[in-house]
Enzyme design. Structure first.
Site, PDB file in Angstrom:
ATOM      1  N   ASP A  36       0.865  -1.181   0.000  1.00  0.00           N
ATOM      2  CA  ASP A  36       0.000   0.000   0.000  1.00  0.00           C
ATOM      3  C   ASP A  36       0.905   1.235   0.000  1.00  0.00           C
ATOM      4  OD1 ASP A  36      -3.058   0.898   1.493  1.00  0.00           O
ATOM      5  OD2 ASP A  36      -1.415   2.302   1.148  1.00  0.00           O
ATOM      6  N   ARG A  39       0.411   3.969   2.771  1.00  0.00           N
ATOM      7  CA  ARG A  39       0.899   3.580   4.101  1.00  0.00           C
ATOM      8  C   ARG A  39       2.418   3.453   4.120  1.00  0.00           C
ATOM      9  NH1 ARG A  39      -3.709  -0.086   4.895  1.00  0.00           N
ATOM     10  NH2 ARG A  39      -2.370  -1.857   4.475  1.00  0.00           N
ATOM     11  N   ASN A  87      10.390 -10.104   5.257  1.00  0.00           N
ATOM     12  CA  ASN A  87       9.582  -9.991   6.482  1.00  0.00           C
ATOM     13  C   ASN A  87       8.084 -10.141   6.229  1.00  0.00           C
ATOM     14  OD1 ASN A  87       8.851  -8.765   9.309  1.00  0.00           O
ATOM     15  ND2 ASN A  87       7.798  -7.485   7.794  1.00  0.00           N
ATOM     16  N   SER A 142       9.344 -18.458  11.948  1.00  0.00           N
ATOM     17  CA  SER A 142       8.578 -18.575  13.189  1.00  0.00           C
ATOM     18  C   SER A 142       8.922 -19.887  13.874  1.00  0.00           C
ATOM     19  CB  SER A 142       7.085 -18.559  12.851  1.00  0.00           C
ATOM     20  OG  SER A 142       6.331 -19.010  13.959  1.00  0.00           O
ATOM     21  N   TYR A 157       0.104 -21.756   7.917  1.00  0.00           N
ATOM     22  CA  TYR A 157       1.199 -20.885   8.370  1.00  0.00           C
ATOM     23  C   TYR A 157       2.434 -21.711   8.704  1.00  0.00           C
ATOM     24  CZ  TYR A 157       3.522 -17.199  11.106  1.00  0.00           C
ATOM     25  OH  TYR A 157       4.420 -16.265  11.593  1.00  0.00           O
TER      26      TYR A 157
HETATM   27  P1  NAP Z   1       1.726  -7.814  10.813  1.00  0.00           P
HETATM   28  O1  NAP Z   1       1.673  -6.783  11.852  1.00  0.00           O
HETATM   29  O2  NAP Z   1       0.488  -8.555  10.427  1.00  0.00           O
HETATM   30  O3  NAP Z   1       2.410  -7.189   9.497  1.00  0.00           O
HETATM   31  C1  NAP Z   1       2.551  -7.971   8.364  1.00  0.00           C
HETATM   32  C2  NAP Z   1       3.183  -7.129   7.287  1.00  0.00           C
HETATM   33  O4  NAP Z   1       3.301  -7.938   6.092  1.00  0.00           O
HETATM   34  C3  NAP Z   1       2.346  -5.912   6.927  1.00  0.00           C
HETATM   35  O5  NAP Z   1       3.183  -4.818   6.677  1.00  0.00           O
HETATM   36  C4  NAP Z   1       1.653  -6.355   5.650  1.00  0.00           C
HETATM   37  O6  NAP Z   1       1.297  -5.305   4.786  1.00  0.00           O
HETATM   38  C5  NAP Z   1       2.763  -7.183   5.034  1.00  0.00           C
HETATM   39  N1  NAP Z   1       2.263  -7.994   3.935  1.00  0.00           N
HETATM   40  C6  NAP Z   1       1.383  -9.013   3.962  1.00  0.00           C
HETATM   41  N2  NAP Z   1       1.157  -9.446   2.715  1.00  0.00           N
HETATM   42  C7  NAP Z   1       1.911  -8.685   1.883  1.00  0.00           C
HETATM   43  C8  NAP Z   1       2.108  -8.631   0.486  1.00  0.00           C
HETATM   44  N3  NAP Z   1       1.457  -9.460  -0.350  1.00  0.00           N
HETATM   45  N4  NAP Z   1       2.978  -7.730  -0.018  1.00  0.00           N
HETATM   46  C9  NAP Z   1       3.629  -6.885   0.794  1.00  0.00           C
HETATM   47  N5  NAP Z   1       3.474  -6.863   2.129  1.00  0.00           N
HETATM   48  C10 NAP Z   1       2.624  -7.761   2.664  1.00  0.00           C
HETATM   49  O7  NAP Z   1       2.754  -8.956  11.208  1.00  0.00           O
HETATM   50  P2  NAP Z   1       4.122  -8.920  12.057  1.00  0.00           P
HETATM   51  O8  NAP Z   1       3.816  -9.481  13.374  1.00  0.00           O
HETATM   52  O9  NAP Z   1       4.794  -7.609  11.929  1.00  0.00           O
HETATM   53  O10 NAP Z   1       4.908 -10.045  11.254  1.00  0.00           O
HETATM   54  C11 NAP Z   1       6.082  -9.791  10.489  1.00  0.00           C
HETATM   55  C12 NAP Z   1       6.745 -11.139  10.207  1.00  0.00           C
HETATM   56  O11 NAP Z   1       7.062 -11.771  11.453  1.00  0.00           O
HETATM   57  C13 NAP Z   1       5.840 -12.115   9.461  1.00  0.00           C
HETATM   58  O12 NAP Z   1       6.585 -12.830   8.502  1.00  0.00           O
HETATM   59  C14 NAP Z   1       5.346 -13.045  10.560  1.00  0.00           C
HETATM   60  O13 NAP Z   1       4.995 -14.323  10.064  1.00  0.00           O
HETATM   61  C15 NAP Z   1       6.559 -13.095  11.469  1.00  0.00           C
HETATM   62  N6  NAP Z   1       6.290 -13.499  12.856  1.00  0.00           N
HETATM   63  C16 NAP Z   1       5.517 -12.728  13.669  1.00  0.00           C
HETATM   64  C17 NAP Z   1       5.266 -13.134  14.987  1.00  0.00           C
HETATM   65  C18 NAP Z   1       4.459 -12.315  15.945  1.00  0.00           C
HETATM   66  O14 NAP Z   1       4.258 -12.761  17.093  1.00  0.00           O
HETATM   67  N7  NAP Z   1       3.985 -11.118  15.576  1.00  0.00           N
HETATM   68  C19 NAP Z   1       5.828 -14.327  15.447  1.00  0.00           C
HETATM   69  C20 NAP Z   1       6.604 -15.106  14.594  1.00  0.00           C
HETATM   70  C21 NAP Z   1       6.834 -14.662  13.308  1.00  0.00           C
HETATM   71  P3  NAP Z   1      -0.199  -4.649   4.790  1.00  0.00           P
HETATM   72  O15 NAP Z   1      -0.147  -3.563   5.826  1.00  0.00           O
HETATM   73  O16 NAP Z   1      -0.353  -4.142   3.387  1.00  0.00           O
HETATM   74  O17 NAP Z   1      -1.171  -5.737   5.114  1.00  0.00           O
END
Ligand code: NAP
Length: 234
Positions: A36, A39, A87, A142, A157
């Site tokens: 986006d 954003r 990421n 993860s 996932y």
């Molecule tokens: P989040 O808050 O849901 O953010 C996810 C990000 O990925 C957002 O910026 C989203 O963009 C972007 N995204 C999703 N699909 C996309 C696409 N097709 N093209 C470009 N961007 C895309 O998640 P987070 O917690 O920051 O997670 C970041 C990474 O850490 C992920 O890979 C997740 O699996 C991993 N992780 C997170 C946790 C946790 O506890 N949070 C734990 C283990 C691993 P939009 O804003 O456009 O949707």
């Protein structure tokens, strides 16, 4: 020395935004990407106001044309890509649905973002790293991907991140001895839109190991899986 250039995907919010901030703070010129544009630009502007070297570039990680356009932009404008942090990720498993109830559409969409995309982006950007004999690829994975202790919840996932871990090892093998280091990491349970408000870690803590891996010295590890800078089981 010319400043290093690093790409972070899915960086308009959550862990990706914080990785961008910490990476820029370490002296890397960050190309903050997001699907986006509005954003993404806003997020980049927030970091620029902190005096950090951050530029926005659009990238929906599931769009091969945008991946190619990003590679062309890096090649033509910066003439390099030193760091890639894969990421962007989604968790769209239905609440409570285990593997026996997994819908194929859910699995396909999850693999598209969490596995095919990092593969295609690596295919596009690693050649730019090879030009200068330097690169750091960080795959944000993860603990749910760990084969040891694999459970039944959020199956799409888990499968997508296990595939991402396998990709990490393949890329490490493919780039061995080239100055490019490829590693996977688990941020822990982090307070983001994905992790929710009850998660135990801040985004600062969640991003820290990714940034460490993105700035490893030349004799650093490749083909590892880390949490808190410590190797964890695959
Ligand atoms: P989040 O808050 O849901 O953010 C996810 C990000 O990925 C957002 O910026 C989203 O963009 C972007 N995204 C999703 N699909 C996309 C696409 N097709 N093209 C470009 N961007 C895309 O998640 P987070 O917690 O920051 O997670 C970041 C990474 O850490 C992920 O890979 C997740 O699996 C991993 N992780 C997170 C946790 C946790 O506890 N949070 C734990 C283990 C691993 P939009 O804003 O456009 O949707």
């Amino acid at each position: 020395m010319t400043a290093r250039v690093g790409v972070v995907t899915g960086a308009s919010r959550g862990i990706g935004l914080e990785i961008s901030r910490q990476l820029a703070q370490s002296g890397v010129n960050v190309v903050l990407t997001a699907r986006d544009a509005q954003r993404g630009k806003k997020a980049a502007a927030t970091l620029q106001r902190l005096g950090l070297n951050v530029l926005f570039h659009p990238l929906d990680v599931t769009d091969p044309q945008q991946i190619r356009a990003l590679a062309d932009y890096l090649s033509q404008t910066h003439r390099r890509c030193d760091v890639l942090v894969n990421n962007a990720g989604i968790l769209i498993d239905q609440r409570g649905a285990g593997v026996l109830a997994l819908q194929m559409d859910t699995l396909r969409a999850t693999l598209e973002t969490n596995f095919y995309a990092p593969l295609q982006i690596s295919q596009a950007l690693v050649p730019l790293m090879r030009r200068h004999g330097y690169g750091r690829v960080v795959n944000v994975s993860s603990g749910l991907a760990q084969l040891q202790g694999m459970g039944d919840g959020t199956p799409a996932y888990r499968a997508s991140k296990a595939a991402l871990n396998a990709l990490t090892l393949m890329l490490a093998a493919a780039t061995k001895g080239s100055g490019i280091l490829v590693n996977a990491m688990c941020p822990g349970w982090v307070r983001t839109d994905m992790g929710g408000v009850n998660a135990t870690r801040s985004v600062e803590q969640g991003a820290e190991t990714a940034v460490w891996l993105a700035t490893l010295p030349d004799d650093g590890p490749s083909g590892g899986f880390f949490r808190d800078r410590t190797p964890i089981a695959w």
